[in-house]
Design a protein around this motif. Structure first.
Motif, PDB file in Angstrom:
ATOM      1  N   THR A   1      34.199  47.857  42.204  1.00 50.95           N
ATOM      2  CA  THR A   1      33.898  46.507  42.673  1.00 50.95           C
ATOM      3  C   THR A   1      35.168  45.793  43.122  1.00 50.95           C
ATOM      4  O   THR A   1      35.187  45.131  44.162  1.00 50.95           O
ATOM      5  N   LEU A   2      36.227  45.937  42.350  1.00 55.74           N
ATOM      6  CA  LEU A   2      37.493  45.301  42.712  1.00 55.74           C
ATOM      7  C   LEU A   2      38.010  45.855  44.032  1.00 55.74           C
ATOM      8  O   LEU A   2      38.507  45.117  44.884  1.00 55.74           O
TER       9      LEU A   2
ATOM     10  N   SER B   1      36.212  47.188  46.481  1.00 57.14           N
ATOM     11  CA  SER B   1      35.354  46.880  47.626  1.00 57.14           C
ATOM     12  C   SER B   1      35.347  45.403  48.013  1.00 57.14           C
ATOM     13  O   SER B   1      35.264  45.091  49.198  1.00 57.14           O
ATOM     14  N   VAL B   2      35.439  44.484  47.041  1.00 59.31           N
ATOM     15  CA  VAL B   2      35.381  43.061  47.399  1.00 59.31           C
ATOM     16  C   VAL B   2      36.659  42.304  47.068  1.00 59.31           C
ATOM     17  O   VAL B   2      36.852  41.197  47.552  1.00 59.31           O
ATOM     18  N   GLY B   3      37.507  42.877  46.242  1.00 62.05           N
ATOM     19  CA  GLY B   3      38.741  42.197  45.850  1.00 62.05           C
ATOM     20  C   GLY B   3      38.476  41.130  44.805  1.00 62.05           C
ATOM     21  O   GLY B   3      37.347  40.918  44.380  1.00 62.05           O
ATOM     22  N   PRO B   4      39.535  40.419  44.417  1.00 62.86           N
ATOM     23  CA  PRO B   4      39.383  39.387  43.378  1.00 62.86           C
ATOM     24  C   PRO B   4      38.825  38.080  43.970  1.00 62.86           C
ATOM     25  O   PRO B   4      39.547  37.118  44.179  1.00 62.86           O
ATOM     26  N   VAL B   5      37.544  38.073  44.257  1.00 67.28           N
ATOM     27  CA  VAL B   5      36.905  36.916  44.875  1.00 67.28           C
ATOM     28  C   VAL B   5      36.248  36.033  43.813  1.00 67.28           C
ATOM     29  O   VAL B   5      36.064  36.445  42.670  1.00 67.28           O
ATOM     30  N   ALA B   6      35.886  34.818  44.224  1.00 71.20           N
ATOM     31  CA  ALA B   6      35.132  33.931  43.336  1.00 71.20           C
ATOM     32  C   ALA B   6      33.787  34.596  43.025  1.00 71.20           C
ATOM     33  O   ALA B   6      33.161  35.194  43.900  1.00 71.20           O
TER      34      ALA B   6
ATOM     35  N   PHE C   1      33.495  37.137  41.023  1.00 74.52           N
ATOM     36  CA  PHE C   1      33.724  38.565  40.803  1.00 74.52           C
ATOM     37  C   PHE C   1      33.048  39.050  39.521  1.00 74.52           C
ATOM     38  O   PHE C   1      32.477  40.132  39.494  1.00 74.52           O
TER      39      PHE C   1
ATOM     40  N   TRP D   1      30.553  42.176  39.307  1.00 76.98           N
ATOM     41  CA  TRP D   1      30.908  43.347  38.519  1.00 76.98           C
ATOM     42  C   TRP D   1      29.856  43.649  37.459  1.00 76.98           C
ATOM     43  O   TRP D   1      29.471  44.805  37.275  1.00 76.98           O
TER      44      TRP D   1
END
Length: 92
Positions: free
Chosen positions: A43-44, A46-51, A53, A57
């Motif tokens: 998950t990290l 594919s989307v990065g540290p987004v709001a 998260f 996850w």
């Protein structure tokens, strides 16, 4: 001589399960830890540290675990056989 104390027969105040359940409990815990780590990394990545998260996850983790636990129960006998074929295990 004083006998050694017995180990606790409970966990968190609940009685321990009999040894015959180890074949289900071990894959249960393994699936929890493995899916937690793999879904976190996936998950990290594919989307990065987004709001939001954490909720992304946890959703990914839940779905991963629903697939992983029954899969482990089905595949574990094959993995044991493959391990025995590759590793020189001591005689029982």
């Amino acid at each position: 001589m004083k006998p050694s104390p017995q180990p606790p027969r409970s966990v968190f105040g609940l009685p321990k399960l009999p040894a015959k359940y180890a074949g289900v409990v071990m894959p249960f815990f393994l699936s929890i830890f493995m899916t937690c780590i793999v879904s976190l990394v996936s998950t990290l990545r594919s989307v990065g540290p987004v709001a939001g998260f954490g909720s992304l996850w946890l959703g990914s983790w839940g779905l991963s675990w629903l697939v992983a636990f029954p899969t482990l129960l089905l595949v574990l006998p094959l993995v044991r056989k493959a391990t025995a074929a590759v590793v020189d295990l001591p005689a029982p």
